[in-house]
Design an enzyme around this catalytic site. Structure first.
Site, PDB file in Angstrom:
ATOM      1  N   CYS A 175     -33.985 -21.752  22.187  1.00  0.00           N
ATOM      2  CA  CYS A 175     -33.135 -20.686  22.723  1.00  0.00           C
ATOM      3  C   CYS A 175     -31.828 -20.684  21.924  1.00  0.00           C
ATOM      4  CB  CYS A 175     -32.878 -20.942  24.204  1.00  0.00           C
ATOM      5  SG  CYS A 175     -32.005 -19.617  25.046  1.00  0.00           S
ATOM      6  N   CYS A 201     -10.211 -21.706 -15.508  1.00  0.00           N
ATOM      7  CA  CYS A 201      -9.438 -20.466 -15.621  1.00  0.00           C
ATOM      8  C   CYS A 201     -10.358 -19.256 -15.508  1.00  0.00           C
ATOM      9  CB  CYS A 201      -8.705 -20.460 -16.953  1.00  0.00           C
ATOM     10  SG  CYS A 201      -8.077 -18.865 -17.479  1.00  0.00           S
TER      11      CYS A 201
END
Length: 348
Positions: A175, A201
């Site tokens: 569930c 970078c």
């Protein structure tokens, strides 16, 4: 001073001065990155969507602040504070489409639609998971009863509970809260796929990816951190945990993810921890943020192969994780080398 700081200071005036000052601060970072050294054994999905053999992966452990930056308020309440959504209110309780359900926290495959059934309870219900290895359980004694709580074994996201009143063949009913799940419909794939790559970078990384046949778009930005709507100034403070990344959009009919990874490894040294070329710090770390579960298995296999080749100065340190929020960088960072010229930031 790195090349990045020098160029930013020269071209962008005050912004560059702030960047330079921040660069000189301590490189210690409040980060969303996994700092836990423990691991778990799970099954992922390969490029064909089939389960892999059991594979050992790092646990995903993040601060509450990092989870709050990644998840919606309802997702956080359910998965991180063991909350329960109201019956019949979750987006997947009445979902009858064929597809795969994954963990909203880390992307781990959890359930398939062919194991879903209508339990009448108002929550998505399944009679078995994709793989037993991917589900963890604990005893829940709240509300004066004893129940078996289940969670994602990798990131410990609370999923729901399992009961012994399900259909055959398992006789179990998992569930589950909709808020703990993501869903992808079978046969519905975007014409263009995406992934985020960090390799130092992002100016140079974007320029390199843009040259590759089959790459249809690139944007630079920030991901993997704890601050919403992060800016370059925020990231350079070394307190947000973001990496500079390139969002790579590609056409899977022209190039596969493995080929992109090969190019990615060649752009930088993934064995230098939080450093690439002249730039150091967490924002320059090596990272792959996948957007599809199949990408994860391919990335981990590729990294393992690179490690096995033993051609680097040390083991691969690349962070491989589910993509979280991506914040597009300021316009002056976009297509930087195309606008201003210059080589890449890769190590010669």
């Amino acid at each position: 001073m790195t090349k990045r700081t020098f160029l930013t200071t020269t071209l962008l005036g005050g912004v560059g001065i702030v960047t330079a000052a921040n660069y000189l601060r301590s490189s210690s970072t409040s980060t969303a990155m996994n700092t836990d050294t423990s691991s778990v054994t799970v099954r992922l999905l390969d490029e064909s969507g089939n389960l892999t053999s059991p594979i050992t992966v790092p646990k995903v452990v993040m601060s509450d602040t990092a989870w709050q930056a990644r998840l919606t308020e309802e997702q956080y309440r359910v998965t991180r504070t063991h909350g329960t959504e109201r019956a019949f209110c979750g987006i997947f309780h009445d979902n009858h489409k064929d597809g795969l359900y994954t963990c909203v926290g880390c992307g781990l495959p959890l359930f398939r639609s062919d194991a879903k059934f209508d339990s009448g309870t108002g929550w998505p219900s399944f009679f078995q998971p994709v793989a037993e290895e991917n589900i963890g359980s604990t005893s829940d004694v709240s509300f004066g009863m004893v129940r078996t709580e289940i969670h994602c074994v990798r990131c410990d996201s609370h999923l729901g509970h399992v009961f012994e009143d399900g259909p055959k063949p398992s006789g179990l009913r998992y569930c589950i809260n909709s808020a703990a799940l993501d869903f992808r419909e079978n046969g519905v794939k975007p014409a263009r796929e995406k992934a985020l790559f960090g390799a130092g970078c992002f100016w140079g990384v974007e320029a390199e990816f843009a040259k590759i046949h089959g790459v249809t778009g690139t944007r630079v930005g920030y991901s993997g951190g704890i601050k919403k709507d992060a800016t370059y100034k925020d990231v350079c403070s070394h307190t947000t945990g973001h990496a500079e990344v390139v969002e790579v959009e590609y056409d899977p009919a022209q190039i596969n993810f493995s080929t992109l990874l090969k190019a990615f490894w060649e752009m930088h040294d993934p064995s230098t921890h939080q450093r690439n070329g002249p730039d150091s710090g967490g924002q320059y770390r090596s990272a792959i943020f996948f957007t599809m579960p199949e990408q994860e298995a391919v990335a981990r296999a590729s990294a393992a192969q690179l490690d096995k080749a033993a051609k680097l100065s040390g083991p691969v340190t690349t962070e491989i994780a589910l993509a979280g929020p991506f914040y597009v960088a300021e316009e002056y960072h976009q297509k930087y080398y195309a606008k201003h010229g210059g080589g890449s930031c890769r190590i010669p």
